[in-house]
Structure formats: C-alpha cells, structure tokens
Design an enzyme around this catalytic site. Structure first.
Site, PDB file in Angstrom:
ATOM      1  N   MET A 102       0.647  -1.241   0.034  1.00 18.09           N
ATOM      2  CA  MET A 102       0.039   0.038   0.119  1.00 18.09           C
ATOM      3  C   MET A 102       1.032   1.340  -0.106  1.00 18.09           C
ATOM      4  O   MET A 102       0.899   2.095   0.974  1.00 18.09           O
ATOM      5  CB  MET A 102      -0.889  -0.141   1.192  1.00 18.09           C
TER       6      MET A 102
ATOM      7  N   LEU B 221       6.121  -6.958 -11.049  1.00 19.43           N
ATOM      8  CA  LEU B 221       5.013  -5.754 -11.099  1.00 19.43           C
ATOM      9  C   LEU B 221       3.683  -6.431 -10.513  1.00 19.43           C
ATOM     10  O   LEU B 221       3.207  -7.429 -10.866  1.00 19.43           O
ATOM     11  CB  LEU B 221       4.728  -5.608 -12.696  1.00 19.43           C
ATOM     12  N   ASP B 222       3.307  -5.555  -9.361  1.00 24.35           N
ATOM     13  CA  ASP B 222       2.218  -6.034  -8.471  1.00 24.35           C
ATOM     14  C   ASP B 222       0.751  -5.842  -9.425  1.00 24.35           C
ATOM     15  O   ASP B 222       0.678  -4.581 -10.135  1.00 24.35           O
ATOM     16  CB  ASP B 222       2.345  -5.504  -7.291  1.00 24.35           C
ATOM     17  N   PHE B 223      -0.210  -6.564  -9.314  1.00 15.61           N
ATOM     18  CA  PHE B 223      -1.564  -6.494  -9.620  1.00 15.61           C
ATOM     19  C   PHE B 223      -1.718  -5.743 -11.036  1.00 15.61           C
ATOM     20  O   PHE B 223      -2.211  -4.761 -11.378  1.00 15.61           O
ATOM     21  CB  PHE B 223      -2.382  -5.810  -8.680  1.00 15.61           C
TER      22      PHE B 223
ATOM     23  N   GLU C 257       2.253  -9.753 -12.136  1.00 16.74           N
ATOM     24  CA  GLU C 257       1.267 -10.842 -11.339  1.00 16.74           C
ATOM     25  C   GLU C 257       0.060 -10.554 -11.839  1.00 16.74           C
ATOM     26  O   GLU C 257      -0.771  -9.494 -11.462  1.00 16.74           O
ATOM     27  CB  GLU C 257       1.346 -10.152  -9.949  1.00 16.74           C
TER      28      GLU C 257
ATOM     29  N   TRP D 252       3.769 -20.134 -24.184  1.00 16.62           N
ATOM     30  CA  TRP D 252       4.628 -19.095 -24.483  1.00 16.62           C
ATOM     31  C   TRP D 252       5.538 -19.192 -23.209  1.00 16.62           C
ATOM     32  O   TRP D 252       5.685 -18.341 -22.450  1.00 16.62           O
ATOM     33  CB  TRP D 252       3.958 -17.513 -24.637  1.00 16.62           C
TER      34      TRP D 252
ATOM     35  N   ASP E  75       1.557 -14.704  -0.808  1.00 19.50           N
ATOM     36  CA  ASP E  75       0.064 -14.380  -0.955  1.00 19.50           C
ATOM     37  C   ASP E  75      -0.428 -15.777  -0.999  1.00 19.50           C
ATOM     38  O   ASP E  75      -1.343 -16.002   0.087  1.00 19.50           O
ATOM     39  CB  ASP E  75      -0.513 -13.704  -2.462  1.00 19.50           C
TER      40      ASP E  75
ATOM     41  N   LYS F  27       8.984 -37.846 -13.793  1.00 16.58           N
ATOM     42  CA  LYS F  27       7.647 -38.338 -13.555  1.00 16.58           C
ATOM     43  C   LYS F  27       7.285 -37.877 -12.096  1.00 16.58           C
ATOM     44  O   LYS F  27       8.161 -37.905 -11.257  1.00 16.58           O
ATOM     45  CB  LYS F  27       7.537 -39.926 -13.594  1.00 16.58           C
TER      46      LYS F  27
END
Length: 929
Positions: A588, A707-709, A733, A804, A816, A899
């Site tokens: 924040m 990089l957040d959110f 993210e 990709w 998280d 495996k």
C-alpha cells in the site's frame, strides 16, 4: 475507396503464426468487423440463422429480370425470417445476357464437384448483436424457514463470476473484507485479501439462470455483502449505475454509538446504495434516520436489474476459384451463410492491390459504385441457407478484392482488411524446401505496408526491422549456414517486434495460439539476452515472505544469507516493495521516493543489492504501480490527494473507482478496492512513474521488476515503463480465477491462460507473467490424484508454459498464496512434486523463500543443481510421455525424464540409456547417458 482504412487492423505474418519450425506467437487473430460493428464483442457463440418463408428464386446466375428483388430481414430471438419484396431497379444496373446467365447457372451447379478448383478458402466473419437479460438478487430462507441465503443470478449465457466481499458493522469507509470461510460457496477463489470470486452455475439444465447461493448467518457482525458481476469469457464487469452492488444484512443499527434492533435483517438505503433491493412500495428516498424508526423484516426479497450484452454472431464466406476450360477465364464462386449480402468488390493487377472495376459480363444485380468498384447483391440459395454469386473474371488479374455490406449498412471485413482472393495458380502454390515460409513473411509484411492508418510512421519502422530479420534468416538458409544461437537471437527479436505491432492493432476476439519453439537443442552457450526476459536460464528466489517485515532489518538478514543463496544456484532474487507504505508489507505505497520501509532503510537496501551483485545475482524490485495511498483528503473528505515528491491531485485517480472519486479517465483494468487506483492514461502520471523507476535503477541498482496487480491497468503502459527502464528481467502478477464448472476445475484452461497471454501481448512481450494457470492445474492434479490434467487437449503443458514458455514464470507458492496468508496454499506434503515439475520444465522457475529455508532445502538444492547442470532453460522442449490418473511423465530436451505421482513410469531405453538421478516422495528424475 476499397481499403476502408479507418477500421483496419494488422494481422501477423504467417511465419509467426503457423509454421512448425518457427515460433508461432500466441496472439489473437484480429477478426474485426467494420465501422458500425462493435470492435469488442463480449461473448462469442455460433448461431445458425433459421430462414423461413422464402419465395423460391432462380440460381444466382439466372437472368437479372427474374431476380430484381430484395428481402426484408425480420429478427426475433435469434431467428431470421425473410420476406421477398419487389424492388425498383437502380439506375446503373448491369444486366447479364441470357446466354451468360444460363452458362453461369450450369457452372454454379457443378462448381462443387469440379476437380480443377485451384483455390478454395472459408473466411470467418463476425457480427455483434445486443441482447438483453437481467440480474436478480434474492434474500430468502429455505422453504420459508431455516437458514438464510443470498442468491445472485444472471439470465444471459456466459462464464459469470461473482466478485464479492463483505463489510462489517464497525467498518469505516467503503473497503471490502473477505467473508469467513464458512460463507464461501464451492469453487470460490480468494483475490488478494479483500475479495472472493465465485463462479455462477446453472441449478439445472433447463434453468434459464446462472446463479450462486451464499449462506448468511443473521447473528454475525457482517453488515453488508458487496459485489460486482464479471463475465470471465470477456473480462467485462457489470455494476449498478457505476457503483458496486451492496446488499445490507444487518440485524442491528447504530445510533449515537448504541447498538439496537431486532433479530432479523433490515433494509437500510441511503449510504448503502441498497434501493435496488427495496420492495416496490418502499420509498427509496428515505434517509437512514427515517429507517431507524421502522425495522422492516426482509421476507422473500427479490429484485431484478436489466443487463445488456453484445453477442458475437459468427458466419463465414467461402470462395472457390477455377479456370473455365472453354474461355480460360477465372470463375469465382462466392457463398455465405449470411441471409442477405451485397458484395462490394473489385480486382487488382499486381501486389499493390489497387482496386479496379473489371470489364463485363458481371453477375445479376450488380451496380457500379463511383466508377471505382462494383456492388453485387448475392442471390438466395435454393435451400434457403444463405446466398451466393458467380463471378466471371478475365485472365491476367492478380486478385479479387471485396468487402461485405449487410442491409443495415454494417460492413464486414477480413481481420480488419479487405478480403483478398488470388486469381492465379502460381500465386498460391507452395515453393519447395520451406522457402515459402519466408515468401509468406515478405508478402505479409508488404500487406502490412499497404494497410496502415494513423500509426504509419511508427509501424513502418517495425515492418522494416521484421523484413531485415526475415532477410537475415533467408540468406542463412541459402548459404546452408545457420547457427542455432544466431537463429534463436533473430527469432527473439522477431517475437518482440511482432508483439509490438500486435499491441497497436490488438483484436478483441480471443483465440488461442501456441508458441512453437525450435525443436533443436540449443548450443551450450546461452542465447542472446532479450531486454525484460533475461537469458532464458534464470532461476528466481522470492527473497521474503508475508512476515519478513516484522524484524525491521530484513535487508540485513537477507544479506547474511546472500552467499548461501548464490551457492544454491539462484541467479535472480526478488526483493519486497521498498517504499513507505500504509501496510507494513509494502503493498500500500504512499510516498514513492521514501525508501525507509519496515524491511530497512535505503542504505541497507543498497548494501544488500551491492552484495548480491558481487555474487553475480540479479535483483528484482517489487513495483506497485496500480494503486497508491493518498496523504490528504479532498473537500468531500475522500483520501485522493497525494503528497511527497509526486504530489498528484485527484486527476491521477481513475474516474470509475467508486470509492475514491477520481477525476481521471476510466480504468484500463480491474479496480483494487483498498486504495486509489492510478490513472496511467495521464501523461504526467506516466512521466513521473518512469522517472521514479529510472531513479530506482540508478540509485538502488535494481536489474528488473516484479510488477504487482497488473490486472489493474493496460499492459501497453507496462511496455512504456519497460522501454524507459530497460530491465534485464520483468514479470507481472496477473492473477484471476481459473475456469470451474459446478465447483470442479475444468480440464480446459485455455480461456484462463489466454487472459495472461493477452496481457503479455499488450506489453509487446517486454515482460513475462507468473503462470497462475500451471499452479492451479498442479493443485487439482496433485490434490485429487488427477495427473491427466497436466496435458492439455493437444498433449502439451496446460499452462502459459505450454503456449509461451519464454514469458512464463512458474511457481509453487508465494507470499500471497502461502506464508501466513495462505490464500491459495499448495496441497500439503506435495510441494516437492510441484518443484520437480517446474524445475525440470520450460519457463522460468521461481522458488519461495519459506521452502528453501525448510526441511525441503536439500531436495530443492538438488533440483537446482540438476537444472543448472543440464542447462534446462525457459524454451526447453517438452514431450509428454504419460498423463494418466495417478502419474504424469515427460522427457525434456531429450536428455531429462521426470515423473510425478504415485503411479509407475520408466523412460524407454533405446538409443539413449537412462539412469536415475533424483528421487523423492512421488517423484523421480532420470538423465540420459
């Protein structure tokens, strides 16, 4: 005239999409309609038009006098009826002679059975239609007694997700909280720490509604349930008049700090914006003070809200061309399942594709349009399913160009460009030895040159670079001297440039393409580093957890572990957010230039980064760009005025964030409800963010970014930030819910990984993304012993890593999902199976700090050493050998076999001899000798 450039989109060269030997980027094909068709259809589905009431008419090549009519189209709930009405003749109608008409009739009837058709292709065309439905909200009890439930439903088809949270009685402000676990329906997924996403389901096959039911405890302290509705297929969000839906569920009211009320729910309008739930006789203008004098019990509350949605209707146009043996002219037969169509057409004589009007004869119902094109009304088929036309074209023409016009003045094009049909065998024959690959590329680049709009100067440079790179590969082919390292380097550059071009002309229709990497083992030397994606051999350590801030000296603690981290084989360390933050974990942020955080001060941070650099380890900074906490309130008492060096006002906040009253533009992504969402479309915001990120690179020494959110803002802005800072490595993210049906995870997760791919595309490939899809599939496979989930329908890895891999960052846990938050914890006791998978497979693996410094350490260390010793990398080739109920097995780069699962597998001995290398609980790894 013929190009309609104001709506055009760019389509990628074919060599970047389909050829087996070169990377086919997972981009979405821009099937875009013309001016009056919505460019972002919100739901794709196939609908076959039903045609009834047709007067039988002659074949399209009959005399025009018998066909001088038009049809009126009447739609009702998706069904189409046509009424045939006589029409007046246009002043420039060109009539075909009876002899040509009769011969055209015979050709049309025999065209399908002809063996000398040298061109046949079906073009997809998409229209949009607005449909209406309703969202309902119901609060009731089972059978009129017992437990209370909140039910939210929608009558329109789609993959609907309820994005919801709760408010508690003593909450201040409008932030959401996550509900207690007993309230969460099956299939729910946590979003950060403030919301839940729950899929809507049909209670039965005949039920018209998709719905979700939430249990309510009337004795709890939950004051309200907040929600918005999301269509997962399209990413569209639905609110109530631009605000969140809010359903009050309180059994007491506050007055002067005193709690009082009844033991049943009451409806409280006003600040709760809950008038959508009031009964019709209720006055929705009442103020809270009025309501406090009358506790109204909720009994069978049911309210509906209208909802509209754009539906994509898919049709097709099929064109066949053959030579007439008698006249040597080209005979072109065009048919479509559309009910009434005018073909706006012309011809061209060379690759410039300049429109001309050809000499006659022309089909019936053809008119000249401004002496530069022709318009032909296609004639209904005898079976009533669409219409068709036959065109006779002279020799020596290079191609047939056309667009379609519907009777409502809607124009349809081919992927944003004119439809183009080659008219000679030589132009469509494939050349030998794979050289058609490069010819197609050159032709595609030339097509891009001719179809540019306002971005001409910029895209010219991209096209020029692609052309030069293609020429480089072609010349290598001709000399038969082509090093794998050189080829890989060129392909990386083409990948970036094509992604950049795609982002400019990005389509709104989701399609699923795969990245096909070179099926040759790379040289021992690492390929050329590409900015933002590293060398391909990176192994990332997340260097913190959710509790790391508590010591107040995390930077110094991590510095003490730096040599140990290097000895384990990690090449990149991801550090926590460095800025001053309202929350101690750093997510924040407040004053971006203040780097004195709970993890340590700026000097300790620089000391840690310097130590990691000494050991050859790159460092990622955690950049929270989506939102920022304000330092001051505006005149309405809303916290949206910022302080510090970047002292923005409320213009920096998006306008559609309902909680923070921003004066910016609408958000380009999803809103994060806990803090003001930043408007990245503002020039001053982007300028300041780029300046801050450059300062972090220079002052602190960060090598790249986590990089957040990134769901919160368009990936094109990320490209701007990456271009400004030239990171060694960057990852975003992008975390949202996977696809579920009746609480069960779907096997096919293409829609989920496509959304992640779309974000990467929007960044022009300048950043990778965490492979949330792979994590989710691993959860289901290991938890339920359903290892068959680890192969998609094409027998490839089911996550982003299958499409990709060079942009996929795989992981088992993070701060998280695990740690003390545990929002989406990996199945307990099975973490090492997850690491055996991600540390042997392509993609860039990221390992969680808590797992390295735990009893898993020795096993993780062995896997890290194994990956480095065998030089496995982000583009390694996977061949899945087995995906059964109790075992998954694959061979990677033809030198490693793995495996996982309790079932049996042994790699087959043949030219290669396999010997066991590592083994643990329900996993085993072999190496070839």
């Amino acid at each position: 005239l013929g190009t309609h450039s104001h709506t055009q989109k760019i389509s990628l060269p074919s060599f970047l999409r389909t050829d087996r030997s070169f990377p086919s980027l997972p981009f979405r094909s821009p099937h875009t309609a013309m001016s009056s068709v919505a460019v972002e259809p919100l739901l794709r589905y196939h609908r076959r038009t039903e045609v009834s009431g047709l007067r039988k008419v002659a074949n399209p090549c009959c005399s025009s006098s018998s066909l001088n009519c038009s049809r009126q189209k009447l739609f009702h709930r998706g069904k189409c009826k046509l009424r045939v009405r006589r029409r007046s003749t246009a002043p420039f109608v060109i009539r075909a002679s009876s002899s040509s008409s009769s011969s055209s009739t015979a050709l049309a009837e025999t065209f399908e059975s002809s063996g000398d058709v040298f061109f046949r292709h079906s073009f997809p065309v998409t229209q949009t239609e607005t449909v209406e439905g309703k969202i309902f909200v119901r609060v009731d009890q089972e059978n009129g007694k017992g437990n209370w439930h909140l039910t939210v439903g929608c009558s329109l088809p789609g993959k609907w997700i309820l994005h919801w949270g709760v408010s508690y009685v003593n909450d201040i402000g409008s932030e959401w909280d996550q509900p207690p676990k007993h309230m969460r329906p099956s299939g729910s997924m946590p979003v950060k720490n403030y919301a839940i996403e729950t899929p809507l389901k049909k209670p039965s096959g005949d039920d018209p509604f998709y719905e979700v039911k939430i249990d309510i405890d009337p004795k709890s302290a939950i004051a309200a349930i907040n929600f918005v509705l999301k269509d997962e297929e399209t990413g569209a969000w639905y609110q109530h008049k631009g605000r969140d839906f809010k359903v009050p569920l309180v059994d007491y009211l506050l007055e002067d700090g005193t709690v009082f009320g009844s033991n049943s729910f009451v409806i409280w309008p006003g600040p709760f914006f809950s008038n959508i739930l009031l009964k019709p006789e209720t006055d929705s203008t009442l103020e809270p003070d009025d309501v406090k004098r009358e506790d109204r019990k909720v009994e069978g509350i049911y309210e509906e809200q209208p909802i509209t949605k754009h539906i994509a209707i898919e049709n097709s146009v099929t064109v066949s061309v053959r030579k007439c043996p008698e006249t040597s002219k080209n005979l072109l037969y065009l048919e479509t399942d559309l009910p009434e169509v005018v073909v706006h057409w012309g011809v061209c004589r060379d690759d410039a594709k300049n429109w001309e009007t050809p000499p006659g004869p022309h089909p019936p119902e053809t008119v000249i349009f401004k002496e530069k094109a022709l318009r032909t009304l296609l004639q209904p088929k005898e079976d009533g399913r669409g219409c068709s036309g036959l065109f006779t074209l002279e020799e020596g023409l290079a191609g047939f160009l056309f667009v379609l016009k519907l009777n409502d003045n809607t124009w349809l094009k081919c992927k944003g460009n004119d439809f183009y049909v080659p008219l000679s065998n030589s132009s469509i024959l494939h050349s030998e030895s794979g050289q058609e690959h490069f010819k197609d590329a050159a032709a595609s680049v030339k097509a891009l040159d001719q179809n540019q709009g306002s971005d001409t100067a910029f895209t010219n440079e991209i096209i020029k670079e692609i052309r030069n790179l293609v020429s480089g590969i072609s010349s290598d082919n001709s000399r038969k001297v082509k090093t794998k390292e050189a080829q890989e380097s060129i392909l990386q550059e083409i990948e970036k440039l094509a992604a950049e071009a795609y982002s400019i002309f990005r389509s709104s229709i989701p399609t699923f393409k795969e990245e096909v990497v070179l099926e040759e083992e790379l040289e021992q030397a690492p390929p050329k580093k590409s900015s933002g994606t590293g060398s391909g051999y990176e192994i990332v350590l997340q260097g913190f957890n959710w509790e790391s801030h508590k010591s107040g000296r995390w930077y110094m603690e991590l510095k003490e572990k730096a040599e140990d981290i290097a000895s384990l084989g990690f090449t990149v360390v991801w550090l926590p957010p460095p800025t001053e933050s309202v929350s101690p974990e750093g997510y924040m942020p407040k004053d971006l230039y203040n780097l004195n955080s709970r993890y340590g001060n700026i000097y300790e941070l620089k000391e840690l980064v310097g130590k990691l650099h000494e050991l050859g380890i790159k460092v990622l900074g955690d950049a929270v760009l989506n939102h920022r906490c304000a330092q001051y309130q505006n005149q309405n008492g809303i916290w949206n005025i910022f302080g510090g060096r970047l002292n923005w006002d409320d213009r920096a906040v998006v306008a559609d964030d309902p909680h923070f009253q921003g004066r910016g533009n609408k958000s380009s992504g999803d809103n994060f409800h806990a803090a003001p969402n930043i408007d990245h479309s503002q020039d001053f915001v982007r300028k300041d963010i780029k300046g801050w990120m450059r300062w972090l690179r220079e002052e602190i020494g960060y090598d790249g970014w986590r990089l957040d959110f990134v769901r919160g803002f368009w990936g094109g802005y990320v490209k701007d930030y990456m271009d400004a800072t030239s990171p060694y490595f960057a990852v975003g993210e992008y975390w949202d819910s996977l696809s579920y049906t009746y609480g069960e995870m779907d096997h096919n997760q293409d829609a989920h990984r496509q959304r992640i791919i779309d974000w990467i595309n929007a960044t022009s490939g300048s950043a990778g993304a965490f492979d949330v899809t792979t994590k989710g599939v691993l959860h289901a496979a290991l938890e339920r012993c359903e290892y068959w989930r680890l192969a998609d329908e094409k027998g490839k890895p089911p996550g982003v890593v299958g499409w990709w891999p060079s942009r996929a960052v795989t992981f088992v846990e993070n701060h998280d999902t695990g740690s003390t938050q545990g929002h989406w914890r990996f199945p307990g006791g099975k973490e090492m199976q997850g690491y055996a998978y991600i540390l042997t497979h392509p993609g860039t693996p990221a390992v969680f700090f808590d797992h390295v410094y735990s009893n898993y350490r020795s096993e993780i260390a062995a896997l890290l050493a194994f990956r480095n010793r065998h030089k496995l990398h982000c583009r390694s080739i996977v061949q899945i050998s087995k995906a059964a109920r109790d075992v998954y097995a694959a061979i990677i780069d033809e030198k490693v076999a793995v495996k996982i699962g309790p079932g049996h597998f042994e790699p087959p001995n043949g030219p290669r001899k396999w010997s066991p290398a590592l083994e643990g609980r329900d996993y085993k790894i072999w190496e070839s000798s």
